[in-house]
Write an enzyme that holds these catalytic residues in place. Structure first.
Site, PDB file in Angstrom:
ATOM      1  N   HIS A  89       0.836  -1.220   0.000  1.00 12.23           N
ATOM      2  CA  HIS A  89       0.000   0.000   0.000  1.00 12.23           C
ATOM      3  C   HIS A  89       0.864   1.260   0.000  1.00 12.23           C
ATOM      4  CE1 HIS A  89      -3.299  -2.728   1.244  1.00 12.23           C
ATOM      5  NE2 HIS A  89      -2.359  -3.255   2.006  1.00 12.23           N
ATOM      6  N   SER A 122      15.327  21.199 -16.701  1.00 18.16           N
ATOM      7  CA  SER A 122      14.165  22.026 -16.992  1.00 18.16           C
ATOM      8  C   SER A 122      14.655  23.347 -17.585  1.00 18.16           C
ATOM      9  CB  SER A 122      13.388  22.279 -15.701  1.00 18.16           C
ATOM     10  OG  SER A 122      12.633  23.464 -15.812  1.00 18.16           O
ATOM     11  N   LYS A 162      16.439  21.302 -11.503  1.00 18.74           N
ATOM     12  CA  LYS A 162      15.771  20.045 -11.851  1.00 18.74           C
ATOM     13  C   LYS A 162      16.644  19.050 -12.600  1.00 18.74           C
ATOM     14  CE  LYS A 162      11.469  19.796 -12.111  1.00 18.74           C
ATOM     15  NZ  LYS A 162      10.490  19.077 -11.297  1.00 18.74           N
ATOM     16  N   GLU A 187       9.939   8.061 -17.371  1.00 15.53           N
ATOM     17  CA  GLU A 187       8.623   8.681 -17.607  1.00 15.53           C
ATOM     18  C   GLU A 187       8.119   8.386 -19.021  1.00 15.53           C
ATOM     19  OE1 GLU A 187       8.558  12.589 -14.719  1.00 15.53           O
ATOM     20  OE2 GLU A 187       9.638  12.718 -16.600  1.00 15.53           O
TER      21      GLU A 187
END
Ligand code: ARG
Length: 461
Positions: free
Chosen positions: A159, A280, A286, A293
């Site tokens: 979980h 970025s 970043k 992804e």
């Protein structure tokens, strides 16, 4: 070009509408099958000579002509004509231009229906072999990591809540198991890809005494398809491949999700190599995990192609229908997407660096050794349900006083159960906890090393 000088133009008195010609053509995408189309044609011609339909000279002219065309295509100086509709008619027309009448005999006892089904199978068989090799490369990277990190402790989750301590190596081997099943599935799918439609002709077989066993042997197929109607209309093998590919992409997507979580500042479990990340344009700090992804994102198109193929087939009566021309783009994109994702993963995983101290710290949060305390009590003769209750109370004290179980005093613990002795602390450590999971398939470092060795061995199968 008018319909009259197309290979099927004899029956037509009017030229094909120009847009319809574009609309029905497949050459823009099926030209990728050219090398397989030629391989199939060479085998067919060789068999035609053997049964006496072609003489030796004709066969040689066809084989030499096709080999030249193959080179021309590989060099990129072949002109593909949309008026010639597809790869099959482009190659055949060029052959006839070059060698004359012998070229016109190549199509004896054959139809584009059995030809295209054969080409797609040859193509897919070759790609399955490439994909299996990429899977092995990725599995090797995971097994290497598992060996190196067999005792690197991290929290295991259920979980997405800390559950029990595990090792990073154990986690890598879980991924490897999924890929091992994927490779097994592909190998099984390959058996059903590897049968030969040639000889089914348009749908009913042919009146020429073709030696289908011989052609199959030349092309490395296990056997000819048993039923001519099925041979030209079956695309199960492509759908099955789409299902195998979807499962692989689903697995890669899950791995991606974990890598993305683990690289976040909140987890910080691993470092991804810079070469696999991007920055970025606005936020200088970043470093984004683009590769995982994208892989996660690309899973969607592969699942979509599976549904496109299923839907393509569901309403088709026997035998061949033009609908089947629509099998190629989803299949090709599935292959390209899958190969790209596997390649990126296989290149990236050897450079993934787990941060042992961060993972260890994280494993200390969330009372990961609670089950160990319960197991300890059971070993002292306390029934498991009572032990569960006692440990629950210990956790409550920990939550209220912001301490881990290993930080509770012996008096505090003994107040909950008189069965607890000072040896309890050895089971409350993370190292003790993972070492105790010494069961086949468990997370004990010793078991992880054994499992890694076994997994490496099975890469040879
Ligand atoms: N381009 C066609 C396909 O991909 C080849 C077979 C065409 N056969 C036919 N009878 N029109 O399916």
């Amino acid at each position: 070009m008018t319909s009259a000088n197309k290979s099927w133009g004899g029956r037509f008195s009017e030229a094909t509408d120009e847009f319809v010609q574009q609309f029905t053509a497949s050459v823009d995408f099926d030209q990728r099958l050219a090398a397989f189309d030629i391989e199939g044609s060479i085998a067919h011609a060789t068999m035609l000579e053997r049964i006496g339909v072609l003489n030796e000279k004709e066969c040689k002219a066809i084989v030499d002509g096709l080999s030249d065309i193959r080179e021309q295509i590989a060099r990129g100086d072949f002109h593909w004509a949309v008026q010639l509709e597809d790869v099959h008619m482009n190659v055949e027309a060029r052959l006839t231009d070059r060698i004359g009448d012998a070229g016109k005999k190549l199509h004896t006892g054959r139809s584009r229906n059995d030809q295209v089904a054969t080409d797609v199978r040859l193509y897919l068989r070759a790609e399955i072999d490439v994909i299996s090799a990429e899977l092995i490369r990725l599995q090797t990277a995971l097994i290497d990591l598992a060996e190196r990190e067999a005792d690197a402790i991290m929290p295991g989750f259920t979980h997405l809540q800390v559950a029990q301590p595990i090792t990073f190596g154990h986690h890598m081997l879980a991924w490897n198991e999924m890929l091992a099943r994927d490779r097994e599935r592909l190998a099984d799918c390959r058996k059903r890809v590897n049968v030969m439609p040639l000889g089914a002709a348009a749908l009913a077989g042919t009146s020429y005494p073709l030696d289908r066993e011989f052609t199959a042997q030349l092309l490395g197929f296990a056997r000819p398809c048993a039923n001519s109607l099925d041979a030209v209309s079956d695309r199960d093998f492509a759908i099955e491949f789409g299902a195998c590919a979807s499962l692989i992409m689903m697995h890669l997507s899950r791995f991606s999700e974990e890598l993305i979580l683990w690289t976040s500042a909140q987890f910080g479990f691993i470092d991804l190599p810079d070469a696999f990340c991007t920055g970025s344009s606005i936020m200088p700090q970043k470093k984004n995990p683009d590769v995982p992804e994208l892989v996660r994102g690309k899973s969607g198109r592969v699942f979509g192609h599976l549904f496109a193929l299923l839907t393509l087939m569901k309403g088709q009566p026997l035998a061949y229908n033009k609908d089947n021309q629509e099998d190629k783009e989803p299949l090709f994109d599935t292959v390209d997407t899958l190969k790209g994702c596997l390649r990126a993963f296989a290149d990236m995983m050897p450079h993934v660096k787990p941060r042992r101290s961060v993972m260890l710290e994280a494993a200390k949060q969330g009372f990961a050794t609670a089950t160990d305390l319960a197991d300890y009590l059971v070993r002292q003769g306390v029934p498991f349900r009572d032990a569960h209750e006692i440990v629950g109370k210990a956790v409550r004290i920990g939550v209220e006083t912001r301490r881990d179980l290993a930080e509770l005093t012996l008096e505090e613990l003994q107040a909950l159960s008189s069965s607890i002795g000072d040896d309890v602390y050895s089971v409350l450590t993370l190292e003790g906890s993972v070492a105790a999971r010494d069961v086949l398939g468990g997370t004990a470092p010793k078991r992880v090393r054994e499992a890694a060795a076994k997994a490496r061995q099975s890469l040879q199968d």
